[in-house]
Design a protein around this motif. Structure first.
Motif, mmCIF file in Angstrom:
data_model
loop_
_atom_site.group_PDB
_atom_site.id
_atom_site.type_symbol
_atom_site.label_atom_id
_atom_site.label_comp_id
_atom_site.label_asym_id
_atom_site.label_seq_id
_atom_site.Cartn_x
_atom_site.Cartn_y
_atom_site.Cartn_z
ATOM 1 N N UNK A 162 0.824 -1.195 0.000
ATOM 2 C CA UNK A 162 0.000 0.000 0.000
ATOM 3 C C UNK A 162 0.866 1.254 0.000
ATOM 4 N N UNK A 163 1.853 1.271 0.899
ATOM 5 C CA UNK A 163 2.742 2.436 0.990
ATOM 6 C C UNK A 163 3.492 2.616 -0.331
ATOM 7 N N UNK A 164 4.019 1.521 -0.841
ATOM 8 C CA UNK A 164 4.862 1.649 -2.023
ATOM 9 C C UNK A 164 4.062 1.978 -3.274
ATOM 10 N N UNK A 165 2.797 1.570 -3.293
ATOM 11 C CA UNK A 165 2.024 1.914 -4.486
ATOM 12 C C UNK A 165 1.845 3.420 -4.554
ATOM 13 N N UNK A 202 10.017 4.563 -9.335
ATOM 14 C CA UNK A 202 10.034 3.096 -9.294
ATOM 15 C C UNK A 202 11.446 2.564 -9.446
ATOM 16 N N UNK A 203 12.168 3.127 -10.413
ATOM 17 C CA UNK A 203 13.519 2.640 -10.658
ATOM 18 C C UNK A 203 14.396 2.885 -9.437
ATOM 19 N N UNK A 204 14.242 4.065 -8.848
ATOM 20 C CA UNK A 204 15.063 4.381 -7.670
ATOM 21 C C UNK A 204 14.748 3.425 -6.531
ATOM 22 N N UNK A 247 5.675 8.147 -10.545
ATOM 23 C CA UNK A 247 6.353 8.152 -11.849
ATOM 24 C C UNK A 247 7.357 7.033 -11.971
ATOM 25 N N UNK A 248 7.854 6.860 -13.174
ATOM 26 C CA UNK A 248 8.746 5.747 -13.438
ATOM 27 C C UNK A 248 10.090 5.917 -12.759
#
Lengths: 702, 702
Positions: free
Chosen positions: B289-292, B302-304, B298-299
């Motif tokens: 939930x937190x990470x969503x 996510x990559x970071x 943004x992308x």
């Protein structure tokens, strides 16, 4: 009324009871399964030991008389108790359980009487060297236990318990019966996962995810119970119990190596299984049909038929081994000769054995174990296996088809399959690098696939029996081929028997001609409806003149401005109402507590066979003129379809939802709120063809 | 339209195609499963071998940089392709497949793009030492293959084939997806029967007996394909393929002896599994939930995040083994050291091994094989296993919860379970006569039961993995206990993820508050209906102003004497009609051949994501005044319920029949023939609570 609308305490009670019931079912089914095996092993074992000893002493005629006499006595006993105590216990029982789970309440199938006859009859019939098995009756026994546990014992002698009121409905009973049937399979074949899959694949018509998990628990309990009981007997204090009677684990090797070159014989086995299996089904149904005509003439005819079959089989089993030559037991342990489950000496000199007699003079389980055995390629001659196959095929049909006593088909089919599997293995000679025991296993699978048309469950059962998962791809292949081949000819054997018995089973798919019809095309006869508040005289009259089990209730003026469909009332509830005699003097609505005056027992689902009849209700002439408010007893959420609904879609709805009645409502607003009511019988082909004879032709057109 | 109403040739074509598709699905799923394993074994194996060599050469820092660098590169790659090419490929995929089989078409889940990203991404992510597995994505991959085979390839690049027109409907697609999902499980875990049961127990919402048999065929093909491919690689010509990467058979012993005294630790394992499993679910959902929220930014975010997790995990895996002491490999074969799948030397002197590093520096499959291994009681220290358990539990949640790339939960859960299973075995010390490897197997089962709450399928999968049927009662017991304990806390993890994703999944049981409502209580908004012959302008207007997917069609005067419900028309069909522009000048009924002018393609079900939009249809002002006859395109057999039907019963009808729309008809004759239309969203708790806020309280009352 559903448990979810009850209080928390009631829910806990319900859930607790549900699991306790599953536990009981598991323990009871396991115990009965064990007891059956123990009894058969001891009775049949004692018989075979006696015959062997007499043969060793060269008293051949005495041996024959003992053999044939005991067979005749056992089978006559089994047939007699079936005929005189409970005819519902006859046969396999699987078709009846399947029909019950489809929604057909056959009379008396789940009574205590049937259960007892089934257990005792199976033991006697299987011990009588009839070519039958004890697996199928275990399914019926398990289902019976399930139904009775839910009712709190038999309906006649039940302890009445308030807690049980929640289980007096179709759904919970069906769940318990399903769990019981799974437990029965698990107990008969010692295959817990296979039992669940069997119930899922070939018995039940409805299934919920939660039920898998409950059935699984039940079969786990069965497995533990069986293991505990077998451990007790493993120490040799159960007389002739020996290896457990159950077809045990570890029959074949723990490593099976097969190459691509082994596939052709396996495919051949599949094709043979399919052809022989469908032929078996055809012959079986023919024989059953002819014999049911004879059996209907009376109990004496049944007994005579059974006696004739028994004598015939005894002659076969005793006569055929004389043809087989004696073989020296140089390459095997001769100490097993003449022990139950071992090799037979028969007419041969010491240190020799007769391979055909070794296959005949043992229980089916022991014979199958012999055929599955690994490294036994040289134990049997081709001619002996061929005779075994022929005898097994013919006697299997003869036994099941002619005699009306409780027994099953599963084990004989396994045995027949194992015998021709070995034959194929022998015919391959040195070309095949597979063991003949493995061929026997695959043969069993192919014949089971060809007759019963089950795939996943038979596959898992075979794996659980042989405890060898590496067999999986081969067994799968054989099953797929044999089922495909056989399906081209006819349906599976249980469905054929179901059809022969005339039970209104609803298939899981619609026939093509059903798409051409709408529901209004098949509804026959005038529709009887009740008003929301109805005159008692009308109720009694309609109940007496019709046999319907449910009636739509329609509110008419003054209770509503125009006719309104209120719901559906069951015949059983109407009868309870009439018995209670809570009538109203005027045409008015009763208080809301009217339903509260009825205990759950009175409105709950009765045990099978226990129905009130309208003739038993006595209503005086004065009361006839009074009124009764039907609202509180009416199910106000009936399932409905519009009149132009295609019959095929209605059938699927009917089956998927497990309905008994389906109301038909009109499309247009200008008509009565209900135009008909569909029941199971309206979906039967005979009924539809009666109304629309032209369809009968089109049915066969394509 | 159903195939049964077609000609014999068409039926044969259909049946033949159906089986051919299953064959293709099986072969493709087997090949992809094998390819995945091959790739992971080689990529991860190469990495581990390089690191081991550098460690042996005492170049510790270089080893770390190689290890962390390759992990980072692989994971960044996996995350990047997920983020930039197909976000639908992220995560496990099982919740999406489950939702699809329930009737929810999530966008883009079955496209070729998603399939490719899923395969490549899984390989990269699993090779990057992230604590994730490749079993769950195989389910999605299998389902994807199933859906695409049915469509004849991807929707963009498909070969158009007349034969395929029969498969352009919901039912056949669903069947193929189910078979594909079963094949995926079978390919991932080499468990054909387990695959069928998995699909049955935890994926599908509808199930037919015929489907079992088709799914079974598909998984059998998978098993054969896998075996053939593995045989080719077994000769060592697949680089580092080694033992097959699949968790192979014959892990534990072929005989397991257990006594009653062994039950307490087994029960303890079940309870631990239940508690840890439900806690795992809670933590996982929190993290997800937190990470969503972060991922939505943004992308780049996510990559970071993925990079941070990868570095953190690399540090953990590389740092923790320094704490473990070196152990002499006197009692084992030291030649396996530093081969893929063997024991690791790490920082230790020659002839010694580091047990913690041996568990960390291997693929998950090899680690599990080590933990399951028999006779390895002394190979691992208690502290190392404890660290493994902790790391596995935490890193599992971290990996799956934080990173948005394609990977699964099944294997990490098995590994975590195996580690605490061994711990319990060690804690028992000499009291337990069971092998520690067996404890690990039971631990896996208990943790799977605690998180995924599957019983039969997990049980069969464990048995197929270990090839030991004697384990059955113990595994069953553990699963039952852990599921029961965990069910007291929360639902299973896939349902939690489903809920988090906000997919409108319909449960298989009704909530208590639904019994207090009737269907007419939850229908919101005005109902839009069409006349049998409707003005084009009206059709366009209604399509533009509403988002409904289906509209009731009502015949009004002059076509009937009073308003009559004719049926239900789909939005997609209306759009096809408008595009075709077969309009009528007057309000009259078109000829009966109107439907014939449309090819099957136009009226058939499209691939997911490919929908016409009303904005794309151009209708001139002149045409707006014309009429269109809807009769030929209307489904005249819609399912209906009366307005007083309880919501709970309507829900069951909706789900069991797999409906998308359910018409509500009035009880009384005096009203319009349709009073509302129910869709999936009307059954969602949020919708109901929005309309009836007082229920929200009562929901928690009990």
């Amino acid at each position: 009324q559903d448990w979810r609308s009850r209080g928390r305490a009631a829910i806990l009670q319900y859930v607790f009871l549900k699991w306790t019931f599953c536990l009981f079912i598991g323990i009871l089914a396991g115990a009965v399964g064990f007891f059956n095996n123990l009894a058969v092993e001891n009775i049949a074992g004692r018989k075979f030991v006696t015959v062997s000893k007499l043969m060793l002493a060269n008293k051949h005629w005495t041996a024959f008389w003992v053999f044939a006499g005991s067979n005749l006595a056992l089978l006559t006993f089994a047939t007699a108790i079936t005929a005189f105590v409970s005819t519902a216990a006859g046969g396999s029982g699987i078709p009846e359980v399947k029909a019950y789970l489809n929604g057909v309440d056959a009379p008396d199938i789940f009574s205590l009487r049937t259960l007892v006859v089934k257990i005792v009859g199976t033991i006697a019939a299987v011990s009588s060297s009839l070519h039958v098995g004890k697996a199928d009756p275990m399914v019926h026994i398990g289902a019976c236990i399930g139904a009775m546990v839910g009712q709190g014992g038999s309906r006649k002698y039940r302890m009445t318990c308030r807690w049980l009121r929640y289980f007096k409905n179709d759904r919970d009973r069906r769940d318990l019966v399903t769990c019981g049937a799974a437990a029965g399979v698990a107990a008969a074949l010692r295959a817990p996962v296979g039992g669940v899959l069997f119930a899922l694949e070939s018995l039940s018509s409805w299934w919920r995810s939660a039920l898998i998990w409950r059935a699984f628990f039940t079969t786990a309990v069965v497995a533990v119970t069986l293991r505990a009981l077998t451990d007790i007997c493993g120490r040799g204090n159960c007389w002739l119990y020996g290896k457990g009677g159950l077809i045990t684990y570890d029959v074949t090797a723990d490593t099976v190596a097969y190459r691509l070159a082994d596939l052709p014989p396996v495919i051949l086995l599949g094709v043979i299984g399919g052809v022989l299996g469908s032929l078996y089904n055809v012959l079986m149904v023919k024989v059953l049909h002819v014999c049911s005509l004879v059996n209907e003439r009376g109990r004496a005819h049944r007994l005579l038929l059974a006696a004739a079959v028994s004598i015939c089989i005894s002659c076969c089993l005793f006569g055929l081994p004389w043809l087989a030559p004696c073989r020296p037991c140089s390459n095997k342990d001769c100490s097993t000769i003449d022990h139950p489950g071992g090799f037979e000496n028969f007419q041969c000199p010491p240190e020799h054995y007769n391979d055909l007699a070794s296959l005949f003079f043992n229980t089916n389980d022991d014979t199958i174990r012999k055929l599955y055995g690994r490294g036994t390629n040289d134990d049997f001659q081709k001619s002996s296996i061929m005779v075994t196959f022929g005898a097994s095929y013919v006697l299997g049909i003869l036994s099941y088809g002619v005699v009306a006593a409780p027994f099953g088909l599963f084990v004989p089919i396994m045995l027949t399959g194992a015998s021709y599997g070995r034959l194929v293995g022998m015919a391959m000679g040195s070309d095949a690098n597979l063991d003949h025991g493995l061929f026997a296993v695959l043969g069993s699978a192919s014949f089971l696939g060809g007759t019963m048309r089950m795939t996943v469950s038979v596959c898992v059962i075979m794996l659980e029996l042989t405890n060898d998962l590496l067999l999986l791809p081969l067994v799968m292949l054989v099953l797929l081929i044999s089922k495909t081949v056989a399906d081209a000819f006819n349906p599976n054997i249980y469905d054929l028997i179901l059809r022969l018995k005339g039970l209104p089973y609803i298939e899981d798919h619609a026939e093509p001609y059903m798409r051409q019809l709408t529901v209004s095309d098949v509804v026959a006869g005038p529709l009887r409806t009740f008003n929301g508040v109805e005159k008692v005289g009308n109720v009694v009259h309609i109940l007496k003149t019709t046999g319907h089990h449910a009636f739509p209730v329609i509110d008419e003026p003054p209770f509503s401005s125009s006719p309104v469909l209120y719901g559906l009332i069951l015949r059983a509830h109407l009868l309870s109402l009439l018995k209670k005699k809570r009538f109203l003097l005027t045409r008015s609505v009763a208080g809301s507590d009217a339903a509260g005056q009825f205990g759950a027992d009175e409105l709950g689902k009765r045990g099978s066979g226990k129905h009130d009849r309208v003739e038993d209700v006595e209503v005086s002439a004065e009361e006839m003129e009074m009124f009764v408010d039907l609202h509180p007893f009416t199910n106000s959420s009936p399932y409905t379809v519009v009149e132009t609904m295609s019959l095929a879609k209605a059938l699927i709805l009917f089956r998927e939802m497990g309905l008994r009645h389906l109301l038909i409502v009109p499309k247009s607003s200008s008509r009565a709120p209900v135009v008909g009511i569909l029941t199971r019988h309206d979906f039967m082909a005979e009924h539809i063809f009666g109304l629309h004879p032209f369809l009968r032709k089109s049915r066969w057109k394509r």
